[in-house]
Design a protein around this motif. Structure first.
Motif, PDB file in Angstrom:
ATOM      1  N   THR A   1       0.845  -1.137   0.172  1.00 13.00           N
ATOM      2  CA  THR A   1      -0.024  -0.146   0.027  1.00 13.00           C
ATOM      3  C   THR A   1       0.910   1.288   0.082  1.00 13.00           C
ATOM      4  OG1 THR A   1      -0.089   0.350   2.480  1.00 13.00           O
ATOM      5  CG2 THR A   1      -1.914  -1.245   1.396  1.00 13.00           C
ATOM      6  N   PRO A   2       0.242   2.311  -0.403  1.00 14.92           N
ATOM      7  CA  PRO A   2       1.249   3.518  -0.464  1.00 14.92           C
ATOM      8  C   PRO A   2       1.870   3.813   0.808  1.00 14.92           C
ATOM      9  CG  PRO A   2      -0.738   4.010  -1.432  1.00 14.92           C
ATOM     10  CD  PRO A   2      -0.901   2.547  -0.976  1.00 14.92           C
ATOM     11  N   ALA A   3       1.076   3.547   1.916  1.00 13.17           N
ATOM     12  CA  ALA A   3       1.552   3.815   3.337  1.00 13.17           C
ATOM     13  C   ALA A   3       2.868   3.077   3.721  1.00 13.17           C
ATOM     14  CB  ALA A   3       0.549   3.700   4.387  1.00 13.17           C
ATOM     15  N   GLN A   4       2.833   1.586   3.168  1.00 10.41           N
ATOM     16  CA  GLN A   4       3.792   0.865   3.350  1.00 10.41           C
ATOM     17  C   GLN A   4       4.916   1.019   2.653  1.00 10.41           C
ATOM     18  OE1 GLN A   4       1.251  -2.582   2.249  1.00 10.41           O
ATOM     19  NE2 GLN A   4       2.153  -3.745   4.449  1.00 10.41           N
TER      20      GLN A   4
ATOM     21  N   GLU B   1       5.687   4.187   1.808  1.00 12.87           N
ATOM     22  CA  GLU B   1       6.379   5.391   2.219  1.00 12.87           C
ATOM     23  C   GLU B   1       7.220   4.892   3.379  1.00 12.87           C
ATOM     24  OE1 GLU B   1       3.641   8.474   3.776  1.00 12.87           O
ATOM     25  OE2 GLU B   1       2.901   8.316   1.694  1.00 12.87           O
TER      26      GLU B   1
END
Lengths: 614, 322
Positions: free
Chosen positions: B47-50, B52
């Motif tokens: 996911t984008p959060a991961q 980052e």
């Protein structure tokens, strides 16, 4: 007195010594064997399983996920554990009853009494609140969706513990997340509270684990095995087996041979050929676990990024329907899976209560002629006579770049078959077998027209349905499918607290994806497992009646397993549980090698001096 | 003076090479096609959060020269970063796997060197005898077998049919100590070691045999024989020392590659070594892990090359005097 005896040549003496050692060998081996037998009587009862993938880390709250589900199910409980019959929220976890307090934003849970951690400390409701808060504070994003959050920046729920046995969960909006069940291992506050930062928590090794499950992780040798011991403080019935030993194999054939030889009791994730071969062994039971996976042919709808390059023809429903008509799913099951799977239509697995099947009229049957007719009618004809149709404007040919993963050889075979079928109706597929990493790159950048991959969905349909929403482009979406009507339905089902209502919406969503051919769901492969039925009895398939025996959705088989008859479940292979020569034999071998080498040296030296003298 | 200068030159050269490798190792993974961020970060679906999170973990948000300095400093302190797949320290992952590999490939190399060299010496000495032909044929036969297939056959026979040895792994996992532990490891070692050793013997035997044959044709050997020296003395004192040089190179290079493991054999026998880990790191594009292992492999090859150079200077004074 001293009668001079004729000296025996030294070389010959050494050879005689070696022969004598060879004769002593069986006796030595016998002694060592007897010692092994003596140890057998006090051995723990060990259940040994073989599998193909190791865990990434035993740290169950590792920020990137731990890849350690089997260990997690054995060593930890959740708020609710999955009911082995239905895989819904049962009463087998840390919660005994619950209540919805208002419109569905607040839930109250009664925590099971008398539960102790595997280190003997008592569990209270504050451990549960601590676990969920830990995930939110330390930003362990893989678990966010289970808390009803759509991402790390979404408003998190809050938790209260009015007393030791009660937990109150307050969400910013109505949600069914608390009863899905949230797939989060409950961790002990008294261990994990010492980690101040996310990095500290990431570095936690977590061996031995302290959990409330029936076993606890005692040892992990990365790439080799992990070993769990019975949790003496377990709140449920004590299992019969003392230890669970999971051994990692790189090589399926070797795993099958280990099962036959009795080194392991259970083999997971076999390929169809080995599975069929093992089924012929009298003391082995081969089990086709009902589908826990789906394999799909995804299309690229574009939007991933600047490099994304979807084929215009695939944006047309007619072409997608024609492709669906051209694929013989039953032939894929028969020829690729050797019959070990079932033809699939929907993204929700048959094991789920939410599963939908199209009616006979709704099914897009295998019908190449119909595929050709649809394409002709829409103007996709072969105007230059090379056997490949072009776009209606006579331009780009219907030639698709599609990849499949080499780590799943059957999907490469399946995609080649699909390519052949599409060619028969005037489309061409460039089949690209790629490694996992490359597949991730292509998928992420959108440089593909289609791919064959798969999903192992969770029991609750929410996640699988979310994959097809517009928001998931670049996150989890296969090919950035986007349809506002579908997105609306997804939101509706997420807010539907009434199970009936939600069921209805979920059904409609599956029909929508099917009729719009968002992708072609090809088949549900069985997970092929085999075990030594001459040793073990009492497996609990999850879900009932023919789900996974182990490596499924809970610790139920391990808790229920018992040796067949009055046996010890062991093969008489001694303490190690593996075959091999005894210590005595090894010592004898070493002695013989040394003696032979010594004899050779002596002979050579003798000969040399003899020659020099001559 | 010549010897000391030779030594200094070689050691300095080795350090220079190591530094060069270190630098290439850093830039290689950033020059390869594709966005370095996505190459180091994207494996599986994140996911984008991961993502980052990963970018921050690997320091990819900083300028390149800064990353390089950090990389050099960390590497010198033994910190090779974290695996992109498991987030565990690369140094730790390598250290878990290095000993099984050194045991298997090291023992295999050693045994095949001893047996191979002896077979080569004997074959050259008794050239054309039944034993020479036999050993030549056998060693070439095993040398040319695909080792993966041969290993599978050993498993089928010794595990499936006879049930004598374990189907793979490094040890059984039972809580054993002392001699019982050694026995357990040995039992697991037999089949992969046999596959490896039988396959390697041929290469040493052939090199030794041909170089000795060459030496045996030299005139000083004829002179030695004419002087009436015993055959054994002629062989071991006069012929072998001169014929052994090509083998010394081969042997030391082989030791340099020991830590690289054997990808095929480790796969077939589920042996937890560095070869198998390399293969899976390539497949999952775990670049931090690959970077760490490449460094280790290069350092090992450089080290043994250095040793080979130094030994060469010792065995053959002409080398160091030039």
């Amino acid at each position: 007195m001293d009668v001079p005896r004729p000296m025996m040549p030294r070389g010959i003496r050494a050879v005689i010594l070696a022969i004598a050692a060879l004769m002593v060998l069986p006796a030595l081996a016998g002694i060592a064997g007897a010692q092994d037998d003596g140890e057998t009587t006090q051995q723990p009862l060990v259940f040994r399983a073989g599998t193909l993938s190791d865990m990434d880390t035993p740290n169950v709250l590792a920020p990137g996920g731990c890849g350690c589900y089997e260990m997690m199910f054995l060593a930890y409980d959740q708020l609710f554990n999955f009911d082995p019959e239905t895989l819904t929220a049962g009463d087998l976890g840390l919660v005994t009853s619950y209540e919805r307090l208002d419109d569905g934003a607040t839930w109250e849970f009664q925590i099971r009494e008398g539960v102790r951690w595997s280190d003997g400390e008592p569990l209270t409701s504050s451990d549960l609140a601590f676990t969920f808060e830990f995930i939110i504070e330390k930003n362990i994003s893989v678990y966010h969706s289970y808390l009803g959050m759509s991402g790390p920046r979404d408003d998190p729920p809050t938790f209260e513990t009015p007393d030791e046995d009660t937990l109150i969960w307050r969400s910013p909006r109505p949600t069914f997340a608390p009863i899905v069940p949230p797939w989060i291992p409950i961790i002990p506050e008294h261990i994990w509270s010492e980690f101040e930062t996310r990095d500290e928590a990431r570095d936690f090794e977590n061996i031995p684990t302290v959990g409330t499950g029936p076993f606890q992780l005692a040892e992990w040798e990365p790439g080799q095995f992990y070993r769990l011991e019975r949790n003496e403080h377990y709140w449920g019935d004590q299992p019969v087996i003392d230890e669970v030993f999971i051994r990692i194999f790189e090589n399926e054939e070797a795993m099958a041979q280990a099962l036959i030889a009795g080194e392991i009791d259970f083999a997971d994730s076999l390929n169809p050929t080995l599975f069929n071969a093992l089924g012929g062994e009298s003391n082995i039971t081969a089990h086709r676990a009902a589908a826990g996976f789906l394999m799909n042919l995804a299309f690229n709808f574009g939007g991933q990024g600047p490099q994304s390059d979807p084929h215009p023809a695939l944006q047309d429903l007619t072409v997608r329907r024609a492709i669906a008509h051209a694929i013989d799913k039953q032939a894929l099951v028969d020829r690729v899976l050797l019959g070990t799977g079932t033809v699939a239509q929907s993204v929700i697995l048959p094991m789920s209560d939410f599963h939908w099947e199209p009616t006979e009229d709704e099914i897009i049957h295998y019908d190449p002629e119909e595929a050709g007719r649809l394409l002709d009618e829409a103007g996709y004809v072969d105007s230059d006579g090379d056997g490949i149709r072009q776009m209606p404007d006579g331009g780009q040919p219907l030639r698709f770049d599609m990849f499949a993963l080499t780590s799943n050889p059957s999907s490469v075979r399946a995609l080649r078959l699909i390519g052949g079928w599409l060619e028969q109706v005037g489309m061409e597929v460039n089949v690209m077998p790629v490694g996992d990493g490359r597949a991730g790159d292509l998928w992420g950048s959108g440089e593909f027209d289609g791919f064959m991959w798969g999903w192992g969905p969770e029991p609750d349909p929410d996640f699988m349905l979310s994959v097809f929403t517009t928001e998931m482009c670049g996150v989890w979406s296969d090919g950035c499918y986007s349809d506002p009507a579908y997105d609306r339905m997804y939101e509706q089902q997420k807010n539907a607290i009434d199970p009936e209502e939600r069921h209805q919406i979920v059904t409609e969503m599956q029909r929508h994806l099917y009729e719009d051919v968002a992708e072609v769901i090809l088949y549900y492969p069985n997970t092929l497992q085999a075990y030594r039925s001459d040793r073990w009895d009492g497996f609990v398939p999850t879900p009932a009646p023919d789900g996974f025996l182990i490596f499924g959705w809970g610790p139920y088989s391990y808790v229920n397993l018992a040796p067949v008859g009055d046996g010890d479940g062991g093969p008489g292979l001694g303490a190690t549980g593996t075959t091999g020569l005894s210590t005595g034999v090894w010592i004898a071998v070493a002695v013989v090698i040394l003696l032979v080498a010594g004899a050779l040296v002596v002979i050579m030296r003798r000969r040399r001096t003899a020659e020099d003298r001559a | 003076v010549g010897a000391r200068w030779y030594l200094a030159r070689k050691v300095f050269g080795a350090f220079l090479t190591l530094f060069f490798v270190l630098t290439v190792n850093f830039f290689l993974f950033r020059i390869m096609p594709g966005d370095p961020v996505s190459m180091l970060v994207r494996q599986q679906r994140l996911t984008p959060a991961q993502q980052e999170e990963q970018i921050r973990t690997f320091g990819l948000d900083r300028p390149l020269h800064e990353q390089y300095m950090v990389y050099l400093a960390n590497t010198l302190q033994g910190d090779l970063g974290r695996s992109g797949l498991t987030s565990r320290p690369v140094t730790q992952m390598i250290s878990e796997r290095i000993w099984p590999t050194v045991l298997l490939v090291g023992a295999g190399t050693l045994i095949s060197i001893v047996v191979g060299l002896l077979a080569g010496i004997y074959g050259a000495w008794r050239r054309g005898s039944a034993l020479d032909k036999g050993s030549l044929f056998t060693s070439l036969f095993f040398y040319s077998l695909p080792e993966g297939w041969f290993g599978m056959m050993l498993i089928l026979v010794f595990v499936g049919v006879f049930g004598i040895f374990p189907a793979g792994g490094y040890r059984s996992g039972a809580p054993l100590t002392g001699i019982a532990y050694v026995t357990d490891v040995l039992n697991h070692l037999v089949l992969p070691l046999a596959t490896l050793t039988l396959g390697y013997i041929g290469s040493y035997a052939i090199v030794m045999r041909s170089s000795l044959l060459e030496v045996l044709g030299e005139e000083y050997i004829t002179t030695a024989r004419a002087k009436g020296l015993a055959e054994n003395r002629t062989l071991w004192r006069h012929a072998v020392p001169n014929a052994v040089l090509p083998s010394v190179t081969l042997v030391l290079y082989s030791f340099g590659y020991v830590v690289g493991g054997s990808i095929v054999i480790e796969y077939v026998f589920s042996y937890p070594g560095l070869g198998g880990m390399t293969a899976s790191a390539v497949n999952s594009q775990d670049f931090p892990l690959l970077q760490g292992m490449f460094l280790l492999f290069s350092a090992s090859v450089i080290l043994f090359n250095l040793v080979a150079d130094l030994l060469y200077g010792y065995f053959d004074p002409r080398v160091r005097d030039t």
